[in-house]
Design an enzyme around this catalytic site. Structure first.
Site, PDB file in Angstrom:
ATOM      1  N   CYS A 102       0.856  -1.181   0.000  1.00 56.87           N
ATOM      2  CA  CYS A 102       0.000   0.000   0.000  1.00 56.87           C
ATOM      3  C   CYS A 102       0.893   1.232   0.000  1.00 56.87           C
ATOM      4  O   CYS A 102       1.873   1.278   0.745  1.00 56.87           O
ATOM      5  CB  CYS A 102      -0.886  -0.007   1.239  1.00 56.87           C
ATOM      6  SG  CYS A 102      -2.000   1.407   1.346  1.00 56.87           S
ATOM      7  N   HIS A 144      -9.004  -3.983  -1.752  1.00 61.69           N
ATOM      8  CA  HIS A 144      -8.006  -3.192  -1.032  1.00 61.69           C
ATOM      9  C   HIS A 144      -8.363  -1.702  -1.089  1.00 61.69           C
ATOM     10  O   HIS A 144      -8.371  -1.015  -0.057  1.00 61.69           O
ATOM     11  CB  HIS A 144      -6.617  -3.445  -1.633  1.00 61.69           C
ATOM     12  CG  HIS A 144      -5.538  -2.594  -1.046  1.00 61.69           C
ATOM     13  ND1 HIS A 144      -4.507  -3.115  -0.297  1.00 61.69           N
ATOM     14  CD2 HIS A 144      -5.323  -1.250  -1.093  1.00 61.69           C
ATOM     15  CE1 HIS A 144      -3.722  -2.116   0.105  1.00 61.69           C
ATOM     16  NE2 HIS A 144      -4.186  -0.979  -0.376  1.00 61.69           N
ATOM     17  N   GLU A 145      -8.668  -1.208  -2.314  1.00 63.58           N
ATOM     18  CA  GLU A 145      -8.950   0.228  -2.460  1.00 63.58           C
ATOM     19  C   GLU A 145     -10.232   0.619  -1.726  1.00 63.58           C
ATOM     20  O   GLU A 145     -10.296   1.666  -1.080  1.00 63.58           O
ATOM     21  CB  GLU A 145      -9.026   0.613  -3.943  1.00 63.58           C
ATOM     22  CG  GLU A 145      -7.729   0.425  -4.719  1.00 63.58           C
ATOM     23  CD  GLU A 145      -6.514   1.011  -4.043  1.00 63.58           C
ATOM     24  OE1 GLU A 145      -6.631   2.039  -3.339  1.00 63.58           O
ATOM     25  OE2 GLU A 145      -5.425   0.430  -4.188  1.00 63.58           O
TER      26      GLU A 145
HETATM   27 NI    NI Z   1      -3.687   1.052  -0.127  1.00 68.76          NI
END
Ligand code: NI
Length: 181
Positions: A102, A144-145
Protein backbone atom coordinates in the site's frame (compact mmCIF):
# COMPACT_ATOMS: atom_id res chain seq x y z
CA UNK A 1 -0.84 17.63 -9.72
CA UNK A 2 1.02 15.08 -7.59
CA UNK A 3 -0.30 15.23 -4.03
CA UNK A 4 1.35 13.96 -0.84
CA UNK A 5 0.19 10.47 0.12
CA UNK A 6 -0.89 10.10 3.74
CA UNK A 7 0.93 7.36 5.62
CA UNK A 8 -0.34 4.90 8.21
CA UNK A 9 -0.68 6.66 11.53
CA UNK A 10 -2.53 9.60 10.04
CA UNK A 11 -6.03 9.56 11.59
CA UNK A 12 -7.63 10.54 8.27
CA UNK A 13 -6.80 7.06 6.94
CA UNK A 14 -9.04 5.57 9.66
CA UNK A 15 -12.18 7.57 8.84
CA UNK A 16 -15.23 6.47 6.89
CA UNK A 17 -15.34 8.58 3.72
CA UNK A 18 -18.53 10.25 2.50
CA UNK A 19 -20.50 9.56 -0.68
CA UNK A 20 -19.83 11.76 -3.71
CA UNK A 21 -23.01 13.75 -4.41
CA UNK A 22 -22.01 15.96 -7.36
CA UNK A 23 -20.95 14.28 -10.62
CA UNK A 24 -19.31 15.77 -13.69
CA UNK A 25 -18.03 18.82 -11.84
CA UNK A 26 -14.68 20.53 -12.46
CA UNK A 27 -13.73 19.86 -8.83
CA UNK A 28 -14.30 16.13 -9.27
CA UNK A 29 -12.33 16.13 -12.55
CA UNK A 30 -9.42 17.91 -10.85
CA UNK A 31 -9.46 15.49 -7.94
CA UNK A 32 -9.38 12.47 -10.27
CA UNK A 33 -6.57 14.04 -12.31
CA UNK A 34 -4.55 14.59 -9.14
CA UNK A 35 -5.20 11.00 -8.06
CA UNK A 36 -3.89 9.62 -11.37
CA UNK A 37 -0.84 11.90 -11.27
CA UNK A 38 -0.13 10.74 -7.72
CA UNK A 39 -0.72 7.04 -8.45
CA UNK A 40 1.44 7.08 -11.58
CA UNK A 41 4.28 8.93 -9.85
CA UNK A 42 4.36 6.16 -7.23
CA UNK A 43 3.74 3.27 -9.69
CA UNK A 44 0.70 2.36 -7.60
CA UNK A 45 -1.77 -0.36 -8.56
CA UNK A 46 -4.56 1.82 -7.18
CA UNK A 47 -5.34 4.83 -5.03
CA UNK A 48 -8.28 5.88 -2.87
CA UNK A 49 -9.20 9.54 -2.37
CA UNK A 50 -8.64 9.46 1.41
CA UNK A 51 -4.99 8.56 0.75
CA UNK A 52 -4.50 12.13 -0.45
CA UNK A 53 -6.62 13.48 2.39
CA UNK A 54 -9.95 13.80 0.54
CA UNK A 55 -12.58 11.85 2.47
CA UNK A 56 -14.81 10.94 -0.48
CA UNK A 57 -15.87 7.50 -1.73
CA UNK A 58 -13.76 7.47 -4.86
CA UNK A 59 -11.08 5.00 -5.97
CA UNK A 60 -8.95 4.57 -9.08
CA UNK A 61 -6.97 1.51 -10.08
CA UNK A 62 -5.43 -0.34 -13.00
CA UNK A 63 -3.55 0.93 -16.01
CA UNK A 64 -4.34 1.94 -19.58
CA UNK A 65 -1.70 -0.33 -21.14
CA UNK A 66 -1.42 -4.10 -21.26
CA UNK A 67 1.66 -4.21 -19.05
CA UNK A 68 1.56 -5.53 -15.49
CA UNK A 69 2.18 -3.02 -12.72
CA UNK A 70 5.95 -2.84 -11.95
CA UNK A 71 5.21 -3.18 -8.24
CA UNK A 72 3.30 -6.44 -8.97
CA UNK A 73 5.14 -7.89 -11.97
CA UNK A 74 3.68 -11.40 -11.58
CA UNK A 75 0.06 -10.26 -11.63
CA UNK A 76 -2.16 -9.74 -14.68
CA UNK A 77 -2.90 -6.17 -15.79
CA UNK A 78 -6.13 -4.60 -14.49
CA UNK A 79 -8.09 -2.20 -16.74
CA UNK A 80 -7.88 1.46 -15.81
CA UNK A 81 -10.98 2.21 -13.75
CA UNK A 82 -12.51 5.15 -11.89
CA UNK A 83 -15.12 4.07 -9.41
CA UNK A 84 -17.33 6.45 -7.44
CA UNK A 85 -19.49 5.34 -4.48
CA UNK A 86 -18.54 1.68 -4.97
CA UNK A 87 -20.51 -1.27 -3.61
CA UNK A 88 -18.93 -4.73 -3.46
CA UNK A 89 -20.86 -7.99 -3.46
CA UNK A 90 -18.84 -11.18 -2.92
CA UNK A 91 -19.82 -14.07 -5.23
CA UNK A 92 -19.51 -17.35 -3.40
CA UNK A 93 -17.66 -17.82 -0.14
CA UNK A 94 -14.24 -18.64 -1.53
CA UNK A 95 -11.34 -16.65 -0.09
CA UNK A 96 -7.86 -16.40 -1.59
CA UNK A 97 -4.59 -15.30 -0.02
CA UNK A 98 -2.26 -12.94 -1.83
CA UNK A 99 0.52 -10.43 -1.23
CA UNK A 100 -0.43 -6.77 -0.89
CA UNK A 101 1.33 -3.51 -0.41
CA UNK A 102 0.00 0.00 0.00
CA UNK A 103 1.34 3.43 -0.89
CA UNK A 104 0.25 4.53 2.60
CA UNK A 105 2.33 1.74 4.17
CA UNK A 106 5.58 2.16 2.23
CA UNK A 107 8.24 -0.51 2.14
CA UNK A 108 6.09 -3.38 3.44
CA UNK A 109 4.13 -6.32 2.06
CA UNK A 110 1.81 -8.79 3.69
CA UNK A 111 -0.43 -11.72 2.81
CA UNK A 112 -4.11 -10.82 3.02
CA UNK A 113 -7.17 -13.06 2.54
CA UNK A 114 -9.75 -11.60 0.14
CA UNK A 115 -12.92 -12.77 -1.61
CA UNK A 116 -11.84 -14.54 -4.79
CA UNK A 117 -14.81 -13.42 -6.91
CA UNK A 118 -17.07 -10.44 -6.60
CA UNK A 119 -19.38 -8.09 -8.41
CA UNK A 120 -18.70 -4.41 -7.99
CA UNK A 121 -20.91 -1.52 -8.91
CA UNK A 122 -20.74 2.23 -8.64
CA UNK A 123 -20.55 5.22 -10.95
CA UNK A 124 -18.11 6.82 -13.33
CA UNK A 125 -17.22 10.52 -12.86
CA UNK A 126 -20.21 11.58 -15.00
CA UNK A 127 -22.62 9.58 -12.85
CA UNK A 128 -23.13 6.71 -15.29
CA UNK A 129 -23.46 3.28 -13.67
CA UNK A 130 -20.48 0.90 -13.70
CA UNK A 131 -20.83 -2.82 -12.98
CA UNK A 132 -18.31 -5.63 -13.34
CA UNK A 133 -17.84 -9.22 -12.21
CA UNK A 134 -14.17 -9.93 -11.48
CA UNK A 135 -11.87 -12.39 -9.76
CA UNK A 136 -8.28 -12.87 -8.65
CA UNK A 137 -5.92 -9.91 -8.61
CA UNK A 138 -8.53 -7.51 -10.06
CA UNK A 139 -10.93 -8.47 -7.26
CA UNK A 140 -8.11 -8.09 -4.71
CA UNK A 141 -7.20 -4.58 -5.88
CA UNK A 142 -10.84 -3.43 -5.69
CA UNK A 143 -11.25 -4.84 -2.18
CA UNK A 144 -8.01 -3.19 -1.03
CA UNK A 145 -8.95 0.23 -2.46
CA UNK A 146 -12.54 0.12 -1.20
CA UNK A 147 -11.31 -0.80 2.29
CA UNK A 148 -9.62 2.62 2.36
CA UNK A 149 -13.09 4.21 2.10
CA UNK A 150 -14.03 2.55 5.38
CA UNK A 151 -10.80 3.41 7.17
CA UNK A 152 -9.29 -0.07 6.82
CA UNK A 153 -5.61 -0.55 5.92
CA UNK A 154 -4.42 -3.97 4.72
CA UNK A 155 -2.23 -4.69 7.80
CA UNK A 156 -5.49 -4.76 9.78
CA UNK A 157 -6.48 -7.80 7.69
CA UNK A 158 -3.17 -9.69 7.96
CA UNK A 159 -3.75 -12.91 9.91
CA UNK A 160 -0.33 -14.57 9.66
CA UNK A 161 2.36 -12.12 10.70
CA UNK A 162 5.09 -14.55 9.61
CA UNK A 163 4.11 -13.38 6.12
CA UNK A 164 4.35 -9.63 6.70
CA UNK A 165 7.61 -7.77 6.24
CA UNK A 166 9.82 -5.44 4.30
CA UNK A 167 9.50 -5.66 0.52
CA UNK A 168 13.25 -5.58 -0.15
CA UNK A 169 13.82 -8.45 2.28
CA UNK A 170 10.85 -10.55 1.12
CA UNK A 171 11.29 -9.85 -2.60
CA UNK A 172 14.87 -8.76 -3.37
CA UNK A 173 14.07 -9.05 -7.10
CA UNK A 174 11.66 -6.14 -6.75
CA UNK A 175 14.24 -3.81 -5.20
CA UNK A 176 15.21 -2.51 -8.64
CA UNK A 177 11.64 -1.35 -9.31
CA UNK A 178 11.12 2.42 -9.52
CA UNK A 179 9.16 2.59 -6.27
CA UNK A 180 10.61 1.33 -3.01
CA UNK A 181 7.28 0.15 -1.66
NI1 NI B 1 -3.69 1.05 -0.13
Amino acid sequence: MIRPILRMGDPRLLQRSQEVTAFGTPALERLIGDMFDTMHAADGAGLAAPQIGVLLRLVIFGSAGELPNPRYPGEPPVPQTILVNPVLQPLGDEMEEGWEGCLSVPGLRGVVPRWRRLRYSGFDPEGRPVERTVEGFHARVVQHECDHLDGILYPMRVRDFTRFGFTDVLFPELSGAPADD
